[in-house]
Design an enzyme around this catalytic site. Structure first.
Site, short mmCIF file in Angstrom:
data_model
loop_
_atom_site.label_atom_id
_atom_site.label_comp_id
_atom_site.label_asym_id
_atom_site.label_seq_id
_atom_site.Cartn_x
_atom_site.Cartn_y
_atom_site.Cartn_z
N LYS A 166 26.05 -4.02 -2.18
CA LYS A 166 27.48 -4.04 -2.49
C LYS A 166 28.26 -3.21 -1.49
O LYS A 166 29.46 -2.97 -1.68
CB LYS A 166 27.70 -3.50 -3.90
N ARG A 215 0.80 -1.22 0.00
CA ARG A 215 0.00 0.00 0.00
C ARG A 215 0.84 1.28 0.00
O ARG A 215 0.59 2.18 -0.80
CB ARG A 215 -0.94 0.04 1.23
N THR A 216 1.80 1.36 0.89
CA THR A 216 2.56 2.61 1.00
C THR A 216 3.32 2.90 -0.29
O THR A 216 3.26 4.02 -0.81
CB THR A 216 3.53 2.55 2.20
#
Length: 338
Positions: free
Chosen positions: A86, A57-58
């Site tokens: 990395k 949702r966000t």
């Protein structure tokens, strides 16, 4: 608060007048969120969505809100998909991504990480959740939803009763919401959880210092009998040391139609920040409430678009230009069949 170019990292940044301004602008976004009109006010602007922790949702709400204002969205999802896998630092990532974006939304599993990122960013950063710390835009959309629901019942944010239920220790949405409630008056707050998952004492003391009446309990049924809002939360299993520990609490505070009808007032509003855990062993908010008129969880998600659109408009200084760049929609859909 000067919104233009600001970072949105914590609800502690907001005064009451700021919240009222966000809500005022959010009210104007309805025609665009409902696809009745289209605006290109942010045409050419780019949102960098950096979600290093799972989200539905966000993440999609931020992206959709920016798109609905005419902007473009670029996304990075998961730490493994970013250069951080990395060994790249938050500082370097922020310096690079802010060169590609006009505003950045970020979710990160570690508390304080979004603020660290924002300190190095050259553009505004919005906190989409940093560990168990805060989720400011969720708190704003929750408060906006509460305000709209109370309005229909003749009550205001200065005079209502709310029960917060479930994992209050790790639930960052309730932490942020409680802090916003401190800007309003005469709120009665009932905190319902196992003792081990109780609201942090600092948040409880902040509520009491604001003059609110706070009750702490582990009894669900009696706690929902006299409130205007029931705000249920899921067990934040990702915050526990093990799945076995999380399972100790799953399903402890189930709210279903039978319990709601028996103990709550008929017009009590049911809220949940989502996702709700609908697995049989959890079911903290039962699906037998899905068609109940008091269930506001999907009104919450709709309101999330309005609030996030308002924030983008304010941060980029276009809140008074949205209509100038608008037109009627030209497609047909179930939402807009005309």
């Amino acid at each position: 608060m000067d919104f233009i170019g600001a970072n949105i990292l914590s609800v502690s940044q907001f005064e009451r007048a700021d919240i009222e301004r966000v809500f005022e602008v959010a009210d104007t976004m309805g025609p665009y969120a409902r696809r009745e009109k289209v605006t290109r006010v942010l045409e050419g602007a780019i949102l960098g969505n950096m979600f290093l922790e799972p989200s539905t949702r966000t993440r999609l709400s931020f992206g959709a809100a920016f798109n609905l204002l005419g902007g473009t969205v670029r996304e990075t999802v998961g730490i493994s998909a970013s250069a951080m896998a990395k060994g790249e630092s938050l500082y370097d990532t922020a310096r690079v991504l802010s060169g590609y974006s006009d505003v950045i939304c970020m979710r990160h599993p570690q508390e304080g990480s979004v603020a660290e990122f924002a300190a190095a960013s050259r553009v505004p950063v919005v906190n989409g959740g940093d560990g168990a710390n805060e989720h400011p835009t969720q708190a704003l959309l929750d408060l906006y939803t509460i305000s709209k629901e109370l309005r229909g019942h003749g009550r205001t944010l200065d005079d209502f009763r709310i029960a917060m239920i479930g994992d209050l220790r790790y639930g960052r949405t309730v932490h942020s919401l409680c802090k916003l409630l401190c800007l309003f008056g005469s709120v009665q707050v009932v905190l319902v959880s196992p003792p081990e998952l109780a609201m942090p004492e600092a948040v409880v003391e902040q509520l009491r210092a604001a003059g609110h009446r706070v009750t702490v309990t582990d009894q669900l049924e009696t706690s929902i009998s006299g409130v205007d809002i029931v705000y249920s939360t899921r067990i934040q299993e990702e915050r526990f040391a093990s799945q076995e520990e999380a399972n100790l609490y799953r399903g402890r505070f189930r709210l279903n139609r039978e319990i709601f009808t028996r103990y709550a007032q008929p017009n009590t509003v049911i809220m949940h920040p989502l996702p709700r855990d609908s697995r049989a062993e959890a079911s903290e908010l039962d699906t037998d409430l899905d068609e109940h008129p008091s269930l506001a969880i999907f009104r919450q998600t709709d309101n999330g678009l309005l609030v996030r659109m308002a924030l983008f408009a304010l941060l980029l200084g276009v809140e008074d230009k949205v209509d100038r760049y608008s037109r009627e929609v030209c497609w047909h859909s179930r939402r807009n069949p005309a």
